[in-house]
Design a protein around this motif. Structure first.
Motif, short mmCIF file in Angstrom:
data_model
loop_
_atom_site.label_atom_id
_atom_site.label_comp_id
_atom_site.label_asym_id
_atom_site.label_seq_id
_atom_site.Cartn_x
_atom_site.Cartn_y
_atom_site.Cartn_z
N THR A 16 3.52 -30.98 4.10
CA THR A 16 2.80 -30.20 5.10
C THR A 16 1.76 -31.04 5.83
O THR A 16 1.61 -30.91 7.06
N THR A 17 1.03 -31.90 5.09
CA THR A 17 0.01 -32.72 5.75
C THR A 17 0.65 -33.77 6.65
O THR A 17 0.13 -34.07 7.72
N SER A 58 -11.37 -30.70 14.83
CA SER A 58 -10.18 -31.03 15.61
C SER A 58 -10.31 -32.42 16.24
O SER A 58 -9.36 -33.21 16.23
N HIS A 62 3.56 -33.42 8.13
CA HIS A 62 4.10 -32.67 9.28
C HIS A 62 2.99 -32.40 10.29
O HIS A 62 3.20 -32.55 11.51
N ARG A 63 1.80 -32.00 9.82
CA ARG A 63 0.69 -31.74 10.73
C ARG A 63 0.27 -33.02 11.45
O ARG A 63 -0.06 -32.99 12.64
N LEU A 64 0.28 -34.14 10.71
CA LEU A 64 -0.09 -35.42 11.32
C LEU A 64 0.90 -35.81 12.41
O LEU A 64 0.50 -36.19 13.53
N LYS A 94 2.86 -33.88 14.11
CA LYS A 94 2.74 -32.94 15.22
C LYS A 94 1.54 -33.30 16.09
O LYS A 94 1.61 -33.27 17.32
N ARG A 95 0.42 -33.66 15.44
CA ARG A 95 -0.78 -34.04 16.20
C ARG A 95 -0.55 -35.31 17.00
O ARG A 95 -0.99 -35.43 18.15
#
Length: 228
Positions: free
Chosen positions: A205-206, A155, A208-210, A212-213
């Motif tokens: 998806t990757t 993380s 979107h995760r980036l 969001k982070r």
């Protein structure tokens, strides 16, 4: 019109309750049956794990097929399972079946597909065990405590990677790439490496995760700033 029995399967209870996967199978089977001149007289839905051979709904479908001399129709070959012994039992039932994704499949082909799938599953299991043993020799903590430590490390590394990506994302948005798909396509076009940096390409998806982070990181920094 010839009779047919439809068999649908999803691998988790969650998918079964939400209908994910079932709707697509239902549409594919009914369109295929109509095109092939079959009338679907019954439907059976299984919510199972792909590793299990106990499938009461499939067994019931096979019995009905034998009773009514009907054709069993499924959406995909893998819905019949990935176990050689299970496929052999299916073949022994002598019920004819059709798969929408491979209507010309014969018993030999089904046996081969099942054999390859079972071999791959065993290979994955072997590789996983070897990787765990290698990690243990390196002193990596395994079990729940070890997973927690590794999760925190991953993380933190992902947060650091996101910070390095912030200027690139800002530049892309300034250039008009504002959708997740647009950003992922442009990152791939520019050859920007992903977090894992193992040749993997960017996907929605990757990205979107980036994003969001980055969003959560910005919120955290704002909240941590001292108030006047």
């Amino acid at each position: 019109m010839k009779r047919a029995v439809a068999y649908f399967r999803v691998s988790t209870d969650r998918q079964g309750k939400s209908g994910l996967g079932l709707e697509a199978q239902h549409e594919a089977v009914h369109l295929f049956a109509q095109h092939q001149g079959y009338q679907v007289t019954a439907e059976f839905t299984e919510i199972e794990s792909g590793k299990k051979n106990e499938r009461p709904e499939l067994m019931a479908a096979l019995l009905l097929c034998k009773k009514e001399k009907a054709m069993l129709i499924i959406a995909k070959l893998d819905r019949l399972g990935r176990n050689v012994a299970f496929i052999a039992n299916l073949m022994e039932s002598k019920v004819e079946f059709l798969a929408v994704d491979n209507p010309h499949a014969n018993p030999l082909m089904v046996h081969l597909l099942a054999a390859f799938a079972e071999h791959e599953r065993k290979q994955i299991s072997t590789r996983t065990k070897e990787a765990l043993q290698a990690a243990k020799r390196r002193g990596v903590l395994l079990g729940k405590h070890g997973r927690e430590i590794e999760s925190k490390k991953n993380s933190k590394a992902a947060d650091q990677f996101a910070e390095t990506m912030q200027p690139i994302i800002n530049e892309l948005k300034a250039d008009g790439f504002i959708t997740v798909r647009g950003i992922s396509d442009e990152l791939n076009r520019r050859g920007v490496k992903t977090f894992r940096n193992d040749g993997e390409q960017w996907h929605r998806t990757t990205v979107h995760r980036l994003l969001k982070r980055l969003y959560l990181g910005n919120i955290s920094r704002i909240q941590s700033q001292p108030t006047a």
